[in-house]
Write a protein that holds these residues in place. Structure first.
Motif, PDB file in Angstrom:
ATOM      1  N   GLN A  68       1.026  -1.313  -0.061  1.00 41.43           N
ATOM      2  CA  GLN A  68       0.045   0.036  -0.010  1.00 41.43           C
ATOM      3  C   GLN A  68       0.832   1.178  -0.118  1.00 41.43           C
ATOM      4  O   GLN A  68       2.029   1.154   0.523  1.00 41.43           O
ATOM      5  CB  GLN A  68      -0.905  -0.137   1.239  1.00 41.43           C
ATOM      6  N   GLU A  69       0.383   2.246  -0.805  1.00 47.07           N
ATOM      7  CA  GLU A  69       0.951   3.602  -0.676  1.00 47.07           C
ATOM      8  C   GLU A  69       1.139   3.959   0.749  1.00 47.07           C
ATOM      9  O   GLU A  69       0.507   3.668   1.623  1.00 47.07           O
ATOM     10  CB  GLU A  69       0.306   4.592  -1.375  1.00 47.07           C
ATOM     11  N   LYS A  70       2.721   4.494   1.162  1.00 45.86           N
ATOM     12  CA  LYS A  70       3.187   4.852   2.333  1.00 45.86           C
ATOM     13  C   LYS A  70       3.435   3.970   3.243  1.00 45.86           C
ATOM     14  O   LYS A  70       4.112   4.529   4.322  1.00 45.86           O
ATOM     15  CB  LYS A  70       2.170   5.978   2.862  1.00 45.86           C
ATOM     16  N   GLU A  71       3.197   2.826   3.009  1.00 46.23           N
ATOM     17  CA  GLU A  71       3.877   1.917   3.772  1.00 46.23           C
ATOM     18  C   GLU A  71       5.351   1.223   3.562  1.00 46.23           C
ATOM     19  O   GLU A  71       5.655   1.580   2.168  1.00 46.23           O
ATOM     20  CB  GLU A  71       2.840   0.250   3.674  1.00 46.23           C
TER      21      GLU A  71
ATOM     22  N   ARG B 211      14.930   6.999   0.722  1.00 42.93           N
ATOM     23  CA  ARG B 211      14.073   5.755   1.350  1.00 42.93           C
ATOM     24  C   ARG B 211      14.570   4.393   1.115  1.00 42.93           C
ATOM     25  O   ARG B 211      13.758   3.527   1.715  1.00 42.93           O
ATOM     26  CB  ARG B 211      12.658   6.155   0.565  1.00 42.93           C
TER      27      ARG B 211
ATOM     28  N   SER C 213      10.904   2.622   2.193  1.00 38.45           N
ATOM     29  CA  SER C 213       9.957   3.252   3.236  1.00 38.45           C
ATOM     30  C   SER C 213       9.255   4.004   2.478  1.00 38.45           C
ATOM     31  O   SER C 213       9.547   4.312   1.584  1.00 38.45           O
ATOM     32  CB  SER C 213      10.996   3.846   4.373  1.00 38.45           C
ATOM     33  N   ALA C 214       8.040   4.271   3.050  1.00 40.16           N
ATOM     34  CA  ALA C 214       7.008   5.394   2.495  1.00 40.16           C
ATOM     35  C   ALA C 214       6.724   5.258   1.147  1.00 40.16           C
ATOM     36  O   ALA C 214       7.101   5.846   0.315  1.00 40.16           O
ATOM     37  CB  ALA C 214       7.498   6.587   2.857  1.00 40.16           C
ATOM     38  N   SER C 215       6.217   4.079   0.691  1.00 39.87           N
ATOM     39  CA  SER C 215       6.188   3.538  -0.803  1.00 39.87           C
ATOM     40  C   SER C 215       5.459   4.608  -1.449  1.00 39.87           C
ATOM     41  O   SER C 215       4.322   4.913  -0.954  1.00 39.87           O
ATOM     42  CB  SER C 215       5.452   2.186  -0.797  1.00 39.87           C
ATOM     43  N   GLN C 216       5.968   4.895  -2.680  1.00 42.14           N
ATOM     44  CA  GLN C 216       5.151   5.771  -3.513  1.00 42.14           C
ATOM     45  C   GLN C 216       4.770   5.078  -4.797  1.00 42.14           C
ATOM     46  O   GLN C 216       5.144   3.846  -5.299  1.00 42.14           O
ATOM     47  CB  GLN C 216       5.948   6.900  -3.854  1.00 42.14           C
TER      48      GLN C 216
END
Lengths: 118, 114
Positions: A14-17, A63, A80-83
């Motif tokens: 999921q985005e941001k994970e 990231r 980190s913090a997937s986009q």
């Protein structure tokens, strides 16, 4: 023989994970380098992060971080913090260093396809 | 600062033909490596050129040959093309003696054999 193994053909996040992409390697050379590359659908290989076999600390680049466990011969990539733009194929690669530091070939794994969901 | 450039971007050939792919390394780099990437696979090392000589070679037949010019640019030649030669061909450049620095890749040439 040198070998790179990536056991995850595909991953969803999921985005941001954060997400971890696995990589294990096999080599008898005490001096080697480990690389992660990103390959979008357009085809170019984009360098992400490097870890040397003698480096004491895990490598980090923005990231991206590399969880290097030498005894287990693993070099997992943590994003980190997937986009959404992180959706791509990710390859782990190894290069063995020769005496004198001569550039050597890269051995690639089969890659992990990462899909980031909104 | 120009990165690695490859030409052409796409190429269609028929079986038995010959093809030449070209690569200009990143400015300041002196070593060029070529890789073949079949669909759904990781890149496979073909060979590496340094000081205009083939320094290391992967498990590819003699149909695959190359050249490096004094300006460090390189060509990959493939003779007697087979259907199995269809792939993305990637060129990577680096600076000799700096093993902790990454190889920089071009966008590749997509070769299709009919």
């Amino acid at each position: 023989a040198q070998k790179i193994t990536q056991t995850q053909p595909g991953m969803f996040v999921q985005e941001k994970e954060a997400v971890t992409l696995d990589c294990t390697y096999d080599t008898s050379d005490p001096s080697y380098g480990l690389f992660w590359y990103k390959q979008p659908s357009s085809g170019e290989m984009i360098f992400l992060i490097y870890q040397g076999s003698y480096d004491q600390q895990n490598a980090t680049e923005g990231r991206y971080s590399l969880n290097f466990q030498k005894a287990r011969k693993s070099a997992n990539l943590v994003i980190s913090a997937s986009q959404l733009g992180d959706s791509a194929m990710y390859f782990c690669a190894m290069r063995e260093a020769r005496i004198g530091g001569a550039t050597n070939k890269l051995i690639f794994g089969t890659g992990t396809l990462l899909a980031v969901q909104p | 600062d120009a990165g690695v450039t490859q030409s052409p971007t796409h190429l269609i050939k028929t079986r038995g033909q010959q093809v030449t792919l070209r690569c200009s390394p990143k400015s300041g780099h002196d070593t060029v490596s070529w890789y073949q990437q079949a669909l759904g696979q990781g890149p496979q090392f073909i060979f590496q050129y340094y000081e205009e000589e083939e320094r290391q070679r992967g498990n590819f037949p003699d149909r695959f040959s190359g050249h490096q010019f004094p300006n460090y640019s390189s060509e990959l030649n493939v003779n007697a093309l087979l259907l199995g030669d269809s792939a993305l061909y990637l060129c990577a450049s680096s600076l000799d003696g700096y093993s902790n620095q990454p190889q920089h890749f071009g966008d590749g040439t997509r070769l299709s054999i009919l």
